[in-house]
Each structure stands twice: as structure tokens, then as C-alpha cells.
Design an enzyme around this catalytic site. Structure first.
Site, mmCIF file in Angstrom:
data_model
loop_
_atom_site.group_PDB
_atom_site.id
_atom_site.type_symbol
_atom_site.label_atom_id
_atom_site.label_comp_id
_atom_site.label_asym_id
_atom_site.label_seq_id
_atom_site.Cartn_x
_atom_site.Cartn_y
_atom_site.Cartn_z
ATOM 1 N N THR A 68 0.692 -1.265 0.062
ATOM 2 C CA THR A 68 -0.046 0.087 -0.116
ATOM 3 C C THR A 68 0.818 1.185 -0.030
ATOM 4 O O THR A 68 1.718 1.363 0.652
ATOM 5 C CB THR A 68 -0.875 0.118 1.443
ATOM 6 N N GLU A 120 -2.895 -14.941 -8.214
ATOM 7 C CA GLU A 120 -2.404 -16.101 -7.339
ATOM 8 C C GLU A 120 -3.495 -16.263 -5.930
ATOM 9 O O GLU A 120 -3.677 -15.126 -5.362
ATOM 10 C CB GLU A 120 -1.246 -15.882 -6.794
ATOM 11 N N LYS A 135 -9.769 -11.017 -7.980
ATOM 12 C CA LYS A 135 -8.670 -11.330 -7.108
ATOM 13 C C LYS A 135 -8.967 -10.356 -5.778
ATOM 14 O O LYS A 135 -8.903 -10.660 -4.439
ATOM 15 C CB LYS A 135 -7.254 -11.157 -7.352
ATOM 16 N N GLY A 153 -8.212 -11.345 14.595
ATOM 17 C CA GLY A 153 -8.162 -10.505 13.379
ATOM 18 C C GLY A 153 -7.180 -11.115 12.358
ATOM 19 O O GLY A 153 -6.396 -12.065 12.658
ATOM 20 N N CYS A 212 -1.452 -9.274 2.953
ATOM 21 C CA CYS A 212 -2.391 -9.175 1.702
ATOM 22 C C CYS A 212 -3.819 -8.478 1.915
ATOM 23 O O CYS A 212 -4.308 -7.725 1.197
ATOM 24 C CB CYS A 212 -2.546 -10.290 0.947
HETATM 25 P P1 NAD Z 1 7.818 -10.893 -1.525
HETATM 26 O O1 NAD Z 1 7.899 -9.750 -1.037
HETATM 27 O O2 NAD Z 1 8.020 -11.969 -0.744
HETATM 28 O O3 NAD Z 1 8.458 -11.031 -2.843
HETATM 29 C C1 NAD Z 1 8.619 -10.088 -3.829
HETATM 30 C C2 NAD Z 1 10.028 -10.326 -4.243
HETATM 31 O O4 NAD Z 1 10.181 -9.643 -5.502
HETATM 32 C C3 NAD Z 1 11.043 -9.968 -3.388
HETATM 33 O O5 NAD Z 1 12.261 -10.752 -3.227
HETATM 34 C C4 NAD Z 1 11.943 -8.703 -4.308
HETATM 35 O O6 NAD Z 1 13.160 -8.766 -3.580
HETATM 36 C C5 NAD Z 1 11.519 -9.187 -5.700
HETATM 37 N N1 NAD Z 1 11.545 -7.910 -6.597
HETATM 38 C C6 NAD Z 1 11.090 -6.724 -6.507
HETATM 39 N N2 NAD Z 1 11.593 -6.097 -7.787
HETATM 40 C C7 NAD Z 1 12.292 -6.653 -8.310
HETATM 41 C C8 NAD Z 1 12.846 -6.727 -9.674
HETATM 42 N N3 NAD Z 1 12.547 -5.664 -10.357
HETATM 43 N N4 NAD Z 1 13.247 -7.611 -10.099
HETATM 44 C C9 NAD Z 1 13.551 -8.849 -9.568
HETATM 45 N N5 NAD Z 1 13.215 -8.913 -8.271
HETATM 46 C C10 NAD Z 1 12.376 -8.043 -7.616
HETATM 47 O O7 NAD Z 1 6.058 -10.723 -1.984
HETATM 48 P P2 NAD Z 1 4.988 -11.962 -2.294
HETATM 49 O O8 NAD Z 1 4.333 -12.226 -0.773
HETATM 50 O O9 NAD Z 1 5.651 -12.971 -2.913
HETATM 51 O O10 NAD Z 1 3.897 -11.149 -3.025
HETATM 52 C C11 NAD Z 1 4.158 -10.917 -4.421
HETATM 53 C C12 NAD Z 1 2.827 -10.407 -5.004
HETATM 54 O O11 NAD Z 1 1.945 -11.708 -4.863
HETATM 55 C C13 NAD Z 1 2.338 -9.063 -4.228
HETATM 56 O O12 NAD Z 1 1.272 -8.520 -5.189
HETATM 57 C C14 NAD Z 1 0.795 -10.012 -3.212
HETATM 58 O O13 NAD Z 1 -0.053 -9.178 -3.001
HETATM 59 C C15 NAD Z 1 0.858 -11.039 -4.020
HETATM 60 N N6 NAD Z 1 0.152 -12.385 -3.232
HETATM 61 C C16 NAD Z 1 0.774 -13.028 -2.488
HETATM 62 C C17 NAD Z 1 0.508 -13.906 -1.648
HETATM 63 C C18 NAD Z 1 1.285 -14.383 -0.413
HETATM 64 O O14 NAD Z 1 0.628 -15.322 0.226
HETATM 65 N N7 NAD Z 1 2.306 -13.915 -0.103
HETATM 66 C C19 NAD Z 1 -0.702 -14.676 -2.194
HETATM 67 C C20 NAD Z 1 -1.422 -14.215 -3.251
HETATM 68 C C21 NAD Z 1 -0.777 -13.012 -3.819
HETATM 69 C C1 UGA Z 2 -4.905 -15.088 2.142
HETATM 70 C C2 UGA Z 2 -5.816 -15.847 1.277
HETATM 71 O O1 UGA Z 2 -6.640 -16.909 2.214
HETATM 72 C C3 UGA Z 2 -5.212 -16.460 0.027
HETATM 73 O O2 UGA Z 2 -6.479 -17.275 -0.699
HETATM 74 C C4 UGA Z 2 -4.762 -15.161 -0.801
HETATM 75 O O3 UGA Z 2 -4.157 -15.807 -2.062
HETATM 76 C C5 UGA Z 2 -3.708 -14.508 -0.031
HETATM 77 O O4 UGA Z 2 -4.385 -14.018 1.219
HETATM 78 C C6 UGA Z 2 -3.036 -13.325 -0.675
HETATM 79 O O5 UGA Z 2 -3.657 -12.763 -1.520
HETATM 80 O O6 UGA Z 2 -1.925 -12.968 -0.007
HETATM 81 P P1 UGA Z 2 -3.058 -15.900 3.918
HETATM 82 O O7 UGA Z 2 -2.981 -14.237 3.706
HETATM 83 O O8 UGA Z 2 -1.649 -16.518 3.517
HETATM 84 O O9 UGA Z 2 -3.898 -15.858 2.550
HETATM 85 O O10 UGA Z 2 -3.700 -16.507 5.138
HETATM 86 P P2 UGA Z 2 -5.270 -16.883 5.398
HETATM 87 O O11 UGA Z 2 -5.293 -18.182 6.081
HETATM 88 O O12 UGA Z 2 -6.178 -16.169 4.510
HETATM 89 O O13 UGA Z 2 -5.166 -15.997 6.792
HETATM 90 C C7 UGA Z 2 -5.151 -14.606 6.786
HETATM 91 C C8 UGA Z 2 -5.326 -14.078 8.300
HETATM 92 O O14 UGA Z 2 -6.794 -14.306 8.661
HETATM 93 C C9 UGA Z 2 -4.684 -14.651 9.231
HETATM 94 O O15 UGA Z 2 -4.167 -13.699 10.256
HETATM 95 C C10 UGA Z 2 -5.501 -15.539 9.971
HETATM 96 O O16 UGA Z 2 -5.131 -16.000 11.236
HETATM 97 C C11 UGA Z 2 -6.728 -14.932 9.993
HETATM 98 N N1 UGA Z 2 -8.250 -15.794 9.955
HETATM 99 C C12 UGA Z 2 -8.291 -16.639 9.066
HETATM 100 C C13 UGA Z 2 -8.958 -15.520 10.833
HETATM 101 O O17 UGA Z 2 -8.721 -14.729 11.760
HETATM 102 N N2 UGA Z 2 -9.975 -16.470 11.013
HETATM 103 C C14 UGA Z 2 -10.194 -17.341 10.175
HETATM 104 O O18 UGA Z 2 -11.266 -17.910 10.371
HETATM 105 C C15 UGA Z 2 -9.309 -17.504 9.240
#
Ligand code: NAD
Ligand code: UGA
Length: 547
Positions: free
Chosen positions: A116, A183, A242, A293, A298
């Protein structure tokens, strides 16, 4: 016809980029998958036996795809070999050399972070696109014409259009297709979610070349995902879907948490209410667990992004509606922290408070947007003697980095991270449970069970080779010789990396024995067996639970 994909570059070796690349490589041995990251240390760890992120099954898949483990003969029901022993050729690579990888790619998956915005227009709501845009600029500079660009990051609606304009500015008149492929994995179950996704969304331009690009990506997933789960839609719908998925999941959590406050005032039990509501198949049982919470990188940001979109479209009521999901989440966390203070007679001065759990949920070492930070911030205002933290999955350095913004000269030396729950709770006046890690869950009266959640794994062992089974095939690989990865780890040369993680249940009786009277236990996740804890001499308080 869809063009065959031979080289995929994944930009961003994070929680999404790394596991996604590994699973694509596993199921598409004919595709060379290169994961690029700017962070050299991260890349070094992806290339080591000690991966930078811990997800159940991930190391096995990386061993097979990155190291080319040998494929053992597949056996039929009679135990006869059906295929001959073969070396699997490595097809997963981690590198910092973006130029070379991008130049070879037929398809680029952008999986960089999209936090953000904290400044300027839309601060606190809009997405900060700096990192994403920088990655797109590199793609524009180095890729070949015709490369398919895929948004894997969660991005604001309209980003595909924005990427197209950026590419047009650098490479006018050259054919690039931009796809949205959000994703949906959750941390802690990333590999399972990737291997068996509920759905794969592919958003594209509704043109013949847009559809061809979408078909190319669909063919990559079709190697392991049933076609019926691969939905090809338009890019705007895919980007918005998403945000909506995350917003709706978070909305359920805020809804049940608002009810937990009513339960606290009335004596009703929030778990009974969630169970009863969840038995209605139209509602369903998931994401109705009341607690502190939602944390994590994300939910908050994606709701903020949805709010900002509604605002930008001149829909203030819609923006207000969704922003309430985040507001309720903040309120619930503060309510819990203040409950702790009130229960302890509004006097924490000189007292030791143990915090069990720091990551935003169990089975992950991800400390981003940890709920513990805000709880600790409120508690520190009451000048406790010590805040003692333990999380089975988090590194001490990650915890302290997250806390740094809320610490000052008077509080810094009162916050400590401990290697186990017993040391954290020794001489504590209260224990505060912040996440739902399995070790905290066991009721004290029941026989300890080994955690079934092998979610955090480091498959290092002393065996000479290790056999793993993936999709009916058996692979063998040489396990890491450094089971405890310490400062001098010869494999990843990383400082202070993780050792083997223990998910053994904590013995609450032992914790009770070491604590000071009255032994307070504040359960922010509904994981404790309250009557059993009370038998051990704990005074327990929860969020909306009374049975
Ligand atoms: P992250 O911070 O773990 O990974 C991002 C990586 O990108 C970092 O290692 C960073 O060094 C690298 N990076 C940044 N700019 C770069 C560049 N120009 N070239 C090469 N590498 C570069 O982030 P994340 O948790 O994997 O999330 C990535 C995206 O996926 C976000 O938009 C997030 O909202 C989305 N997403 C995350 C999750 C999750 O569970 N973490 C799930 C679904 C979607
Ligand atoms: C969440 C979504 O579940 C994924 O589908 C999505 O891809 C991802 O965000 C993303 O876009 O990053 P994640 O944040 O890894 O995944 O984990 P969750 O299992 O969803 O939990 C999120 C938070 O909600 C945690 O703090 C968890 O403790 C809390 N939670 C979850 C509750 O408080 N109550 C519940 O019943 C479930």
C-alpha cells in the site's frame, strides 16, 4: 494456435514467485523456469539447501526441479518397475541476472511485491506501484517481441492496460500480450494450494492474440490442473476478482469478530454461533474463526485497494462499506490488547508478558503485518518489565525488524525473543496467545500428539539419500548435510538462518509451573482448552468464548 512455451521467467523470488515457479517446473519438465530477484541474499538461499521461505513440501519439489533428483522406477500394483531409472534434468533456476533470463523468455510472470502507498495521493489505500513499474520497465527493455507478460502480483484494476501503455512507450508497435493471472495460495499451505488450485484465472484482452496468449498460459497449467478449473476471462474481471476474493474472506473474519464482542457482553459463545451459522451450506464453515483478526501482507492492502478503486469511481458508499472490514479488524486487535491491560488491573509496570506466536498465522515464518506488533505497541505503553516473544517458525532477526518502528530507547531493551516457549514464559505474569501455531493448541490434559502439520519443513536428515513421492513418481535426493543452519552454514553462507523447526506441542503444565501468580492466559485465537487450563491454575480470558 497457442504458441508452445519453452522458457518462463518469474520476476520476484518471494512467497508467490518461488513456490509457483517450482510447481510449474515440476509439472512441465520441458519448460526452463528461471526465477529472478534483485535480492542477492534471497537468490543465494533459493540456491542453497535452506530455502528463504518454509512451506510444507516445497523443499522436496525444489530438490527435484532445481537439483535434478534421480527418478526412481515407477512401480505398478505388482511391484514391477514400469519406467527405467532416469536422471531428471534440472529445469528450475534462481538468478539475479535479469537481462539474460528476460531475453530468453517466451513468458514473464511478474510476482513482485505491491504494498500500500504510504505517501501522496491515495496514501494508505492506493497501491504503491513503484516496484511493479520498475519490473515492467526491465521487461520492456530486455524481452523479445511477442513475449507474454503475466501479472501474478495482486494489482489494481486496470494494470494490464497500464502495462500495455508502458510497453508501447518503450517498444512502440511491437506485439506484447498482457495477462492477469492472480494467485490464490495461502501461506502455510502454498504447495497444496498450488498443486490443487480451486481455480486458475486467466484474464486477457478479448482479441484473437489475447486469447492465444491466454491459451498458452492455460496449457502450462493444464499439465496438472483440470481444464474445468482454468477460467479464461477478461483482464479487468480477473484483476477485480482477486481483490474481491480477499475482501470477502476478510469480511467474514471481521463479521464474526464483531459478534465476538457481542458475546463478550452477553455470555453467548462465538464458536457455537460460528458453528451454527457455518452448518448452513449457503454460509459454510470456513473463515469464521473469531480471534485477534487478520494479519499478513495481503488482506489489509487488498481491501484498501478495493476501497480506493471505489473512491476513484465516485462510489463513496461502496468505499465506506469495504473500509469497515479493515476498521473492525483494527478495533478487535485494540480491544484484545486493552482487555489484557484491564484484566491485569491496569498495571503492567515491572511485569513480564510472554507473547506466544508472532507470525500472522501458523506454519509460516512471515512476520509482515504481524498482529503481535500492534498488541505489543499497546502493551508497551503500560511500561511492562519485559515483553518475551516466542514463535516456532520466525527468526529472531525478522521479529526484531518488524518491531523496530515501535521501539525507542526506553523500550528496546525490554523486548526479547526466546528460542522456546518455556524460556519465554519463565517468571511471566501473563501469557498472550497471538497466533494459532499448533504447539500452543494442545489441551494440557490430553496426551500430547505430534503435530500433523508438517507445514514448516526442512527435510535435512542424516540419511544418505531421501526418497520423496510426487504425483505417483518416486524421486531420490541427497539431503543437506547441515541440518542446523547456523551463522557458519557452509551451504548458504547466510547469517543467522533457521535451524530445524520444532512443532512439538508445548507442555502447559510446565509453563504453569514456571509462571508467577496469578497466572494469566489471554487466548487471542481460541486455541486453548479453557477448563483444562484452569485446572492447571491459569486464569484464562478469550475473545467471545464461554464454554
Ligand atoms: P515478496 O515480498 O515475498 O516477494 C517479492 C520479491 O520480488 C522480493 O524478493 C523482491 O526482492 C523481488 N523484486 C522486487 N522487484 C524486483 C525486480 N525489479 N526484479 C527482481 N525481483 C524483484 O512478495 P510476495 O508475498 O511473494 O507477494 C508478491 C505479490 O503476490 C504481491 O502482489 C502479493 O499481493 C501477491 N500475493 C501474495 C500472496 C502471499 O501469500 N504472500 C498470495 C497471493 C498473492
Ligand atoms: C490469504 C488468502 O486466504 C489467499 O487465498 C490469498 O491468496 C492470500 O491471502 C493473498 O492474496 O495474499 P493468507 O493471508 O496467506 O492467504 O492466509 P489466510 O489463511 O487467509 O489468513 C489470513 C489471516 O486471517 C490470518 O491472520 C489468519 O489468522 C486470519 N484468520 C483466518 C482468522 O482470523 N480467522 C479465520 O477464520 C481465518
Amino acid at each position: 494456435f497457442a504458441k508452445p512455451v519453452r522458457h518462463i521467467a518469474v520476476v520476484g523470488a518471494g512467497y508467490v514467485g518461488g513456490p509457483t515457479a517450482a510447481v510449474i517446473a515440476l509439472h512441465n519438465p520441458q519448460i526452463r523456469v528461471e526465477v529472478l530477484d534483485k535480492d542477492q541474499r534471497r537468490v543465494r538461499r533459493w540456491n542453497s539447501p535452506h530455502l528463504p521461505i518454509h512451506e510444507s513440501g516445497l523443499l522436496d519439489i525444489v530438490r527435484v526441479t532445481r537439483d535434478g533428483a534421480s527418478l526412481s522406477p515407477r512401480e505398478n500394483a505388482n511391484g514391477q518397475a514400469q519406467v527405467t531409472l532416469a536422471e531428471r534434468v534440472p529445469n528450475l533456476f534462481f538468478t539475479t541476472d535479469s537481462q539474460t533470463s528476460l531475453a530468453k523468455a517466451d513468458m514473464v510472470l511478474l510476482a513482485v511485491n505491491t504494498p500500500t502507498k504510504t505517501f501522496g495521493i491515495g496514501a494508505g489505500r492506493a497501491t504503491n506501484m513503484t516496484t511493479f513499474d520498475a519490473a515492467v520497465k526491465e521487461v520492456a527493455l530486455y524481452t523479445r517481441p511477442g513475449t507474454v507478460i503475466v501479472e501474478k502480483s495482486t494489482v489494481p484494476c486496470g494494470t494490464a492496460q497500464r502495462v500495455r501503455q508502458m510497453l508501447d512507450a518503450v517498444r512502440p508497435e511491437q506485439p506484447f500480450e498482457i495477462l492477469s493471472n492472480p494467485e490464490f495460495l495461502s501461506e502455510g499451505s502454498a504447495v497444496r494450494n498450488l498443486l490443487q488450485p480451486d481455480r486458475v484465472l486467466i484474464g486477457s484482452a478479448k482479441t484473437p492474440s489475447g486469447r492465444r496468449a491466454a491459451d498458452s498460459l492455460a496449457s502450462v497449467y493444464a499439465a496438472w490442473v483440470p481444464r474445468s478449473r482454468i477460467l479464461e476471462i477478461d483482464a479487468w474481471s480477473s484483476e477485480l476478482a482477486k481483490l474481491v476474493s480477499n475482501a470477502m474472506l476478510a469480511q467474514r473474519i471481521s463479521s464474526i469478530n464483531s459478534i465476538s464482542a457481542i458475546c463478550d457482553r452477553t455470555g453467548a459463545d462465538v464458536d457455537e454461533i460460528a458453528k451454527s451459522a457455518g452448518l448452513d451450506p449457503r454460509i459454510g464453515p470456513q473463515f469464521l474463526k473469531a480471534g485477534l483478526g487478520f494479519g499478513g501482507s495481503c488482506f489489509r492492502k487488498d481491501i484498501a485497494s478495493l476501497t480506493y478503486l471505489a473512491e476513484s469511481l465516485g462510489l463513496p458508499e461502496v468505499a465506506h462499506y469495504w473500509s469497515q472490514v479493515n476498521s473492525m479488524n483494527d478495533w478487535q486487535r485494540d480491544r484484545f490488547a486493552h482487555k489484557v491491560i484491564q484484566r491485569m488491573e491496569e498495571n503492567l509496570v515491572g511485569k513480564k508478558i510472554a507473547i506466544l506466536g508472532f507470525a500472522f498465522k501458523k506454519n509460516t515464518g512471515d512476520t509482515r503485518e504481524s498482529l503481535a506488533v500492534d498488541v505489543i505497541r499497546v502493551l508497551l505503553q503500560e511500561r511492562p518489565g519485559e515483553i518475551a516473544i516466542f514463535d516456532p517458525c520466525c527468526l529472531s532477526e525478522d521479529i526484531m525488524r518488524e518491531l523496530e518502528p515501535i521501539l525507542d530507547t526506553t523500550t528496546r531493551d525490554r523486548v526479547h525473543v526466546y528460542p522456546d516457549a518455556y524460556q519465554a514464559c519463565e517468571q511471566a505474569n501473563a501469557v498472550v496467545i497471538v497466533n494459532d501455531s499448533d504447539p500452543f493448541k494442545r489441551s494440557p490434559g490430553k496426551k500430547s500428539r505430534k503435530s500433523s502439520g508438517s507445514a514448516v519443513i526442512d527435510t535435512s536428515s542424516e540419511q544418505e539419500t531421501k526418497d520423496i513421492h510426487i504425483d505417483g513418481s518416486r524421486f531420490s535426493y541427497q539431503p543437506c548435510q547441515s541440518p542446523i543452519c547456523a551463522e557458519d552454514c557452509p551451504d548458504c553462507q547466510s547469517t543467522k538462518t533457521r535451524g530445524t523447526i520444532s512443532l512439538e506441542p508445548v507442555e502447559w503444565a510446565r509453563i504453569a509451573y514456571g509462571m508467577k501468580e496469578p497466572k494469566w492466559a489471554f487466548d487471542g485465537r481460541g486455541v486453548l482448552d479453557v477448563p483444562e487450563m484452569e485446572k492447571l491454575g491459569f486464569r484464562v480470558d478469550t475473545l467471545g468464548r464461554h464454554t
